[in-house]
Scaffold this motif. Structure first.
Motif, mmCIF file in Angstrom:
data_model
loop_
_atom_site.group_PDB
_atom_site.id
_atom_site.type_symbol
_atom_site.label_atom_id
_atom_site.label_comp_id
_atom_site.label_asym_id
_atom_site.label_seq_id
_atom_site.Cartn_x
_atom_site.Cartn_y
_atom_site.Cartn_z
ATOM 1 N N ALA A 352 0.831 -1.213 0.000
ATOM 2 C CA ALA A 352 0.000 0.000 0.000
ATOM 3 C C ALA A 352 0.860 1.256 0.000
ATOM 4 O O ALA A 352 0.399 2.341 -0.353
ATOM 5 C CB ALA A 352 -0.916 -0.019 1.222
ATOM 6 N N GLN A 353 2.115 1.109 0.359
ATOM 7 C CA GLN A 353 3.007 2.265 0.383
ATOM 8 C C GLN A 353 3.503 2.631 -1.012
ATOM 9 O O GLN A 353 4.081 3.701 -1.206
ATOM 10 C CB GLN A 353 4.252 1.959 1.257
ATOM 11 C CG GLN A 353 3.953 1.558 2.686
ATOM 12 C CD GLN A 353 3.234 2.653 3.450
ATOM 13 O OE1 GLN A 353 3.616 3.820 3.387
ATOM 14 N NE2 GLN A 353 2.150 2.292 4.137
ATOM 15 N N GLU A 354 3.307 1.716 -1.964
ATOM 16 C CA GLU A 354 3.794 1.999 -3.321
ATOM 17 C C GLU A 354 3.073 3.214 -3.876
ATOM 18 O O GLU A 354 1.871 3.384 -3.662
ATOM 19 C CB GLU A 354 3.546 0.788 -4.250
ATOM 20 C CG GLU A 354 4.316 -0.445 -3.865
ATOM 21 C CD GLU A 354 5.801 -0.299 -4.137
ATOM 22 O OE1 GLU A 354 6.222 0.657 -4.805
ATOM 23 O OE2 GLU A 354 6.550 -1.168 -3.640
ATOM 24 N N THR A 355 3.766 4.005 -4.650
ATOM 25 C CA THR A 355 3.165 5.259 -5.109
ATOM 26 C C THR A 355 2.289 5.063 -6.336
ATOM 27 O O THR A 355 1.203 5.618 -6.424
ATOM 28 C CB THR A 355 4.268 6.282 -5.424
ATOM 29 O OG1 THR A 355 5.251 5.640 -6.229
ATOM 30 C CG2 THR A 355 4.903 6.822 -4.152
ATOM 31 N N SER A 356 2.771 4.233 -7.275
ATOM 32 C CA SER A 356 1.944 4.071 -8.479
ATOM 33 C C SER A 356 0.991 2.891 -8.288
ATOM 34 O O SER A 356 1.315 1.926 -7.582
ATOM 35 C CB SER A 356 2.828 3.821 -9.708
ATOM 36 O OG SER A 356 3.167 2.466 -9.796
ATOM 37 N N GLU A 357 -0.135 2.998 -8.954
ATOM 38 C CA GLU A 357 -1.144 1.940 -8.816
ATOM 39 C C GLU A 357 -0.638 0.619 -9.377
ATOM 40 O O GLU A 357 -0.880 -0.445 -8.819
ATOM 41 C CB GLU A 357 -2.412 2.365 -9.556
ATOM 42 C CG GLU A 357 -3.578 1.480 -9.207
ATOM 43 C CD GLU A 357 -4.897 2.075 -9.686
ATOM 44 O OE1 GLU A 357 -5.777 1.282 -9.997
ATOM 45 O OE2 GLU A 357 -5.001 3.323 -9.753
ATOM 46 N N GLU A 358 0.091 0.775 -10.482
ATOM 47 C CA GLU A 358 0.616 -0.448 -11.122
ATOM 48 C C GLU A 358 1.581 -1.172 -10.190
ATOM 49 O O GLU A 358 1.501 -2.398 -10.007
ATOM 50 C CB GLU A 358 1.336 -0.066 -12.415
ATOM 51 C CG GLU A 358 1.598 -1.241 -13.316
ATOM 52 C CD GLU A 358 2.280 -0.793 -14.623
ATOM 53 O OE1 GLU A 358 2.942 -1.627 -15.227
ATOM 54 O OE2 GLU A 358 2.151 0.404 -14.982
ATOM 55 N N GLU A 359 2.493 -0.430 -9.570
ATOM 56 C CA GLU A 359 3.460 -1.049 -8.650
ATOM 57 C C GLU A 359 2.751 -1.612 -7.425
ATOM 58 O O GLU A 359 3.130 -2.678 -6.912
ATOM 59 C CB GLU A 359 4.514 -0.023 -8.221
ATOM 60 C CG GLU A 359 5.513 0.269 -9.334
ATOM 61 C CD GLU A 359 6.452 1.421 -8.980
ATOM 62 O OE1 GLU A 359 6.254 2.048 -7.929
ATOM 63 O OE2 GLU A 359 7.356 1.673 -9.785
ATOM 64 N N ASP A 362 1.165 -4.839 -8.397
ATOM 65 C CA ASP A 362 2.216 -5.880 -8.522
ATOM 66 C C ASP A 362 2.640 -6.401 -7.156
ATOM 67 O O ASP A 362 2.792 -7.613 -6.943
ATOM 68 C CB ASP A 362 3.452 -5.293 -9.222
ATOM 69 C CG ASP A 362 3.378 -5.484 -10.717
ATOM 70 O OD1 ASP A 362 2.413 -6.153 -11.154
ATOM 71 O OD2 ASP A 362 4.274 -4.982 -11.426
ATOM 72 N N ALA A 363 2.851 -5.480 -6.210
ATOM 73 C CA ALA A 363 3.299 -5.885 -4.870
ATOM 74 C C ALA A 363 2.220 -6.706 -4.169
ATOM 75 O O ALA A 363 2.511 -7.674 -3.460
ATOM 76 C CB ALA A 363 3.643 -4.640 -4.055
ATOM 77 N N GLU A 364 0.980 -6.360 -4.392
ATOM 78 C CA GLU A 364 -0.124 -7.120 -3.763
ATOM 79 C C GLU A 364 -0.200 -8.534 -4.362
ATOM 80 O O GLU A 364 -0.416 -9.515 -3.661
ATOM 81 C CB GLU A 364 -1.451 -6.383 -3.962
ATOM 82 C CG GLU A 364 -1.570 -5.149 -3.079
ATOM 83 C CD GLU A 364 -2.790 -4.291 -3.415
ATOM 84 O OE1 GLU A 364 -2.973 -3.273 -2.759
ATOM 85 O OE2 GLU A 364 -3.538 -4.655 -4.372
ATOM 86 N N ARG A 365 -0.013 -8.570 -5.663
ATOM 87 C CA ARG A 365 -0.007 -9.899 -6.318
ATOM 88 C C ARG A 365 1.113 -10.755 -5.742
ATOM 89 O O ARG A 365 0.923 -11.943 -5.456
ATOM 90 C CB ARG A 365 0.223 -9.718 -7.835
ATOM 91 C CG ARG A 365 -1.038 -9.483 -8.638
ATOM 92 C CD ARG A 365 -0.687 -9.026 -10.060
ATOM 93 N NE ARG A 365 0.217 -9.971 -10.734
ATOM 94 C CZ ARG A 365 -0.204 -11.049 -11.394
ATOM 95 N NH1 ARG A 365 -1.510 -11.303 -11.472
ATOM 96 N NH2 ARG A 365 0.653 -11.867 -11.965
ATOM 97 N N SER A 366 2.283 -10.141 -5.559
ATOM 98 C CA SER A 366 3.424 -10.892 -5.014
ATOM 99 C C SER A 366 3.098 -11.428 -3.623
ATOM 100 O O SER A 366 3.435 -12.565 -3.274
ATOM 101 C CB SER A 366 4.667 -10.001 -4.927
ATOM 102 O OG SER A 366 5.080 -9.670 -6.207
#
Lengths: 947, 240
Positions: A352-359, A362-366
């Motif tokens: 949730a700390q990632e700035t871009s929605e895409e990133e 991706d992090a949530e998928r991981s």
């Protein structure tokens, strides 16, 4: 009772080495040991014998005797062993270990200090295997301490220093090969574990500890790479010392617990006390084996978050979870699942700390994937709620394959792969296929589908149904050269498989290919999966035309002559091979002729000659042979022009191209003898500056062309020049034959045919024998002999045999002036001549005896003895003489086992003869065999006496 | 005069032929064992080919010289050929020969120092020359001893090369065989140099020893010899 006087009498009666061996082999009583000690007999083990790069270990009859007596008088044998000085002869070591194995364990233990010294020898032969047996023998006999002591030396890990600073340190090894190491651990070590489990187990752990290079303090040892699974099922585990020890510790730990020598906790703690991950994994594996009986011990590790998070322990930890989960307490189950939930929550919070929605996505998928791969391992025993969550994850990501492994590969990667199979391509409409080839793009990732792989599959599809592609070849114009090359190569394969297809559209595509610029901008890298340019396709075109010009049904129609030449001619100007290319790939790497068939211009020049022969065949069928011969290359001026153009070293300096002329020389002479005669000085230039060109052409000729009569007269000066160069050529690394030996073969064949004579003092044969080194002279005679021997029963004309007899008799006479070594080397080849059975028996036998009297071994000895056995009834005396001389010449590398049966037949014939002389000759030979250490014929003497 | 034992004294433990066992030969033909020895050496000559003097000719010369009953020097002449044969055989089998000067050269070197000392015995240099002579003689004695050792080593090497089985034998066995060879050689050397008086009977015994020695290597009777060994073993073990 044997005493010193018996020993002295025996020593006095020993006349030769075989008697000495016989004496010790015959002793049946251990009572000889003391008098032999008193006569100082056990003091001289023979040292290893070094012969150049080889070393041999003479057997020692004394140590063999001790080995045989050890079970009868171990104390005496020990006393004798104590008097044997240290030796590097490993055969003696082996005998003494055999002796120890035959003793009671408490006596055998006294050999251990010396056995450990023997392990220092760089030569081991069967010693490790025998010492492994000794470890087991000592352990079983209650000498566990000695067994451990010996095992520590036997299984020691050798750690070598890095060859230089910064270089990788060599892998630790054992003192001997891994296979024997594994066998000792599997077959012998269990006895030691049974005798003193804890000490034996600790030793294995010490050894593994030493075998793993120390890298990090946190225990990282990368064992998940070199040992993906402790249980060694399904995944590759390499055959090296580390893996052998891991397997041994795994099995030992289970065995110790099962046999109740040590408790499960104690063994697990011993393993966990060592830092490296592989020991932690071994402990987890052990706990899994006993998970049903002792889930409580497993649970302590399962709820440990550090272990769950440690990727180095992934495989064994999650398998332990899978097998123990149903039996651990509810509280422990909740704790584990709670940890998983906590980890997921933490990862999602971080995402949730990632700035871009895409990133962020991706992090949530991981994070969810991380959870999926853990749950997948024990999905079958999950509580209902978690099973549902697992199902959701599977719907999102699909079922993971082999989630218990961090990395898993099902198969070995064998090369570029294709997005479509050959069947797929054949099932597509041609329009769709061309469309697909035009637009499909590879991912560019290693080991995934590539254009190269697709091109290869396209080639296979074309080879299967060539006509379909050939008739529509024009539609492929514009595609990438990677696919065009695949298409053309497929057609070449189809042609070689005698499949027919339309040539005109095929050649149309080829003509389009040769008009393409050779280079494609931006494709310089050699490592892309796309062809770097049109060069490879041009080479494929030359190959296809060469196949199409071959005289077989379905070849290129003569009416397409102009079209063929319009494609071939530009290829003869292709820049490859450039001088830089020849520097890089030629020389010691590839000989010029091999280089020529792997380059565009080289293959094109080969095809020019094939084209000339294709035209000639047509002329001969449409006009007449005589006319075609008369016209020569006048009937194909384009061929002559091309050949002449590339003979100019200023225009084409390539050695590869010059080799083409050498290989095809007899065919060029067939096309136009006059032209070849006029250009011989260009093909084989005499200028010192062009020496390499001359050699390239000559070696291609001599190595790859047969000796045809039509060029002998033409090439006599070149044969003469090559004879003058004998001994200078190193030959090609890639050619199994040397040019010098091949030259000898050509001359022998011409002589055989009567094209060369012995009587001409200025002739090639005389010149050859004047100049040739002995090995080449021997090869010449051996070549003739092998040719005779290879085809038994083939009628050889008397005139040929007479010529060969003259050749042999001349060499036998002349060689008397040579040193005995040279004479023996050359005439030893008579073995092949004799074995062929081609000559009159009297002549062959007398010459064989003459050769054997030189005292050296003959070639094809076993075939000679077999032939002797076949003729023993006709000439028993001479056959026995020959056999005796053969046995006399036998060296230590005894070849007699190959012809034992034949020799026995000869000897029996002699012994059963009424002629006393023959019987005596047989007896003499049997005695000679005995003196050489071969007692295999002694029974014939006894049989004779009985009769 | 050298005090050499007779063959039967030297090798009391082995069966030896007695004098007079040789067949009565007439003319220059060889027969029986002598013929076999001759053929075996001739075969060796064929193998050695280019090396000059033939061993078989030396042997034949020795046998024929021995038969010259009217010639009072027959034993000396025959011994000379036997000695030559024994000395040439190692060389023909490529047994390494020690490099260096021969006996005559070495003796001459010592004599030269002696002569110089004699010529100047009344001068002031005499004590120094006497010391030099003593040193030269000491060097000679050392060389001579080493020469003798070298001869035995060469004999041992010769035996190895004549053995059909290339298996090292213990030095105790090797030395026994070297002794036989060496004593035989010393006998023929003594006779040929007139330093040893002998009889026809003793000569024939020593010739037979040499012949048997050669035949044991060139025409081995392996199984007969093994019977001797079997008998010794049987006697010792059955008595146990």
């Amino acid at each position: 009772m044997p005493d010193r006087s018996h020993v002295r009498r025996a020593l006095n009666a020993i006349k030769r080495a075989s008697d000495y061996e016989f004496f010790f082999n015959e002793l049946k009583s251990p009572d000889w040991i003391q008098p032999l000690i008193e006569e100082r007999i056990f003091r001289e083990p023979p040292p290893p014998e070094r012969h150049g790069d080889y070393i041999s270990f003479p057997l020692w009859p004394e140590s063999r005797y001790l080995a045989r007596m050890a079970n009868l008088a171990s104390k005496d044998v020990l006393e004798a062993i104590a008097r044997i000085p240290d030796t590097e002869n490993v055969r003696v070591h082996e005998d003494l270990v055999d002796a120890a194995l035959a003793m009671p364990a408490n006596d055998a233990a006294r050999v251990v200090p010396r056995a450990k010294r023997w392990l220092e020898s760089p030569y081991q032969l069967l010693l490790p295997d025998k010492l492994g047996k000794l470890v087991a023998h000592l352990a079983e006999g209650g000498e566990a301490a000695a067994a451990i002591d010996l095992a520590r030396g036997l299984l020691a890990i050798v750690v070598q220093e890095s060859p230089r600073e910064g270089a990788l340190r060599p892998e630790p090894t054992a003192r001997f090969d891994v296979w024997h190491y594994e066998q000792i651990l599997k077959k012998r070590y269990p006895k030691l574990l049974a005798a003193d489990g804890e000490a034996a187990f600790d030793l294995l752990c010490d050894l593994l500890d030493r075998a793993i290079p120390k890298q990090d303090d946190d225990g990282t040892d990368h064992s998940y790479i070199w040992r993906p699974a402790i249980e060694s099922v399904g995944q590759y585990s390499g055959h090296d010392v580390r893996n052998a020890l891991v397997s041994a510790i795994r099995d030992a730990s289970v065995s110790l617990v099962r046999s109740e020598q040590l408790s499960l906790e104690m063994v697990a703690e011993k393993l966990e006390a060592r830092r490296q991950h592989v020991f932690q994994r071994l402990a987890l594996h052990l706990l899994r084996v006993f998970a049903k009986e002792r889930p409580d011990v497993a649970a302590v590790r399962i709820v440990d978050e550090a272990r769950a998070e440690n990727l180095g322990l992934h495989h064994e930890f999650w398998l332990l979870v899978r097998d123990a989960f149903p039996d651990i307490s509810e509280a422990d189950r909740v704790a584990l699942l709670g940890h998983l939930q906590k980890r997921l929550d933490s990862d999602l919070a971080e995402a949730a700390q990632e700035t871009s929605e895409e990133e962020r996505a991706d992090a949530e998928r991981s994070a969810r994937l991380w959870l999926l791969r853990r749950l997948a391992v024990f999905k079958d025993v999950l509580p209902e709620e978690w099973r549902e969550r697992y199902g959701e994850l599977v719907r999102e990501f699909a079922e993971p394959s082999r989630p218990e492994f961090l990395y898993y590969s099902e198969a070995v990667w064998v090369g570029p792969t294709s997005p479509k199979s050959a069947e797929d391509l054949l099932s597509m409409e041609l329009t769709a296929l061309v469309e697909f080839l035009s637009h499909w793009e590879p991912s560019g990732k290693p080991m995934e589908e590539s254009a190269e792989g697709l091109g290869r599959i396209l080639s296979a599809a074309v080879a299967a149904e060539p006509e379909r592609f050939a008739s529509q070849a024009a539609r492929f114009k514009g595609l990438d050269p990677t696919y065009i090359r695949g298409l053309i190569s497929g057609l070449t394969e189809a042609r070689k498989a005698k499949k027919q297809f339309a040539w005109e559209p095929t050649l149309g595509l080829c003509r389009w290919v040769v008009t393409q610029p050779r280079e494609i901008p931006g494709r310089k890298s050699e490592y892309t999966d796309l062809d770097p340019g049109w060069g490879w396709t041009r080479k494929a075109v030359a190959d296809l035309i060469a196949a199409g010009l071959e005289p077989a049904e379905g070849g290129i129609d003569f009416g397409l002559r102009e079209m063929v030449w319009s494609i071939l001619f530009p290829l003869t100007s292709d820049p490859e091979p450039t001088p830089e290319y020849e520097d890089r790939y030629g020389g010691d790497n590839l000989d010029p002729l091999t280089l020529s068939i792997n380059t565009v211009r080289g293959e094109a020049m080969h095809t020019v000659v094939r084209y000339g022969l294709w035209l000639r065949r047509h002329r001969e069928s449409s006009e007449s042979v005589e006319r075609a011969q008369h016209e020569g290359l006048d009937a194909s001026p384009e061929v002559r022009d091309a050949l002449e153009a590339h003979l100019d070293p200023g225009r084409d300096p390539s050695l590869a191209i010059r080799a083409v002329y050498g290989q095809w020389l007899p065919w060029l002479a067939l096309l136009d003898q006059k032209w070849v005669r006029s250009r011989l000085g260009d093909i084989f230039p005499s200028s010192a500056l062009l020496r390499s060109h001359r050699i390239a052409a000559w070696e291609a000729y001599i190595l790859y062309s047969g000796p045809f009569d039509n060029v002998l007269e033409l090439l006599t000066p070149e044969y003469d020049a090559a004879i003058n160069r004998l001994g200078e050529s190193a030959g090609s690394r890639l050619s199994p034959r040397s040019p010098d030996e091949r030259l000898a073969e050509h001359l022998m064949i011409f002589y055989w045919r009567g094209r060369l004579s012995l009587s001409d003092p200025d002739g090639l044969i005389a010149h050859f024998y004047e100049r040739a080194p002995v090995e080449v002279r021997a090869h010449a005679l051996g070549f003739v002999g092998r040719a005779l021997e290879r085809e038994p029963g083939v009628e050889i004309p008397d005139a040929v045999l007479d010529r060969l007899v003259s050749l042999w008799d001349w060499r036998a006479r002349v060689s008397k002036e040579l040193s005995s070594g040279e004479r023996a080397t050359e005439l030893a080849e008579f073995g092949w001549w004799f074995a062929s059975g081609a000559f009159k028996q009297d002549w062959a036998m007398s010459r064989l005896l003459e050769v054997l009297r030189i005292g050296k071994r003959v070639q094809a000895e076993h075939l000679v003895v077999q032939r002797l056995a076949e003729t023993v009834d006709a000439a028993p005396g001479q056959v026995l003489d020959a056999l005796r001389l053969i046995v006399m010449a036998e060296g230590e590398d005894w070849g007699g086992s190959l012809w034992h049966e034949a020799a026995e037949r000869i000897l029996e014939t002699g012994l059963s003869s009424k002629d006393v002389t023959l019987a005596e000759k047989s007896e003499e030979i049997i005695n000679l065999f005995g003196a050489k250490g071969n007692s295999g014929f002694e029974h014939l003497l006894a049989k004779k006496q009985d009769s | 005069m050298t005090d050499l034992p007779t063959p039967s004294e030297s090798f009391a433990s082995t069966a030896l032929p007695t004098s007079g066992v040789l067949p009565k030969l007439t003319g220059d033909s060889l027969a029986g064992r002598q013929q076999v020895v001759y053929e075996a050496l001739a075969e060796k000559d064929d193998q050695l080919g280019e090396r000059g003097v033939r061993l078989s000719h030396m042997y034949r010369g020795a046998v024929l010289a021995r038969r010259q009953s009217e010639n009072s020097e027959r034993l000396v002449l025959a011994a000379h050929d036997f000695r030559e044969l024994m000395e040439k055989l190692p060389r023909y089998l490529d047994v390494p020969v020690a490099a260096g000067s021969g006996l005559t050269v070495k003796v001459r070197e010592v004599v030269a120092v002696w002569d110089e000392a004699e010529a100047q015995k009344n001068t002031a240099d005499h004590p120094t020359l006497r010391d030099r002579f003593l040193q030269a003689f000491a060097d000679f004695a050392q060389w001579f001893a080493a020469r003798d050792t070298g001869r035995r080593e060469r004999a041992g090497e010769l035996l190895s090369r004549l053995d059909h089985r290339k298996l090292p034998v213990p030095s105790s066995i090797r030395e026994l065989r070297v002794d036989e060879w060496d004593q035989c050689h010393r006998y023929f050397e003594g006779v040929s140099h007139h330093t040893l008086t002998t009889s026809d009977g003793d000569f024939d015994d020593w010739a037979a020893v040499l012949e048997e020695f050669l035949l044991d290597r060139l025409r081995p009777r392996t199984y007969e010899d093994r019977k001797v060994l079997r008998d010794i073993i049987g006697e010792a073990e059955n008595d146990a």
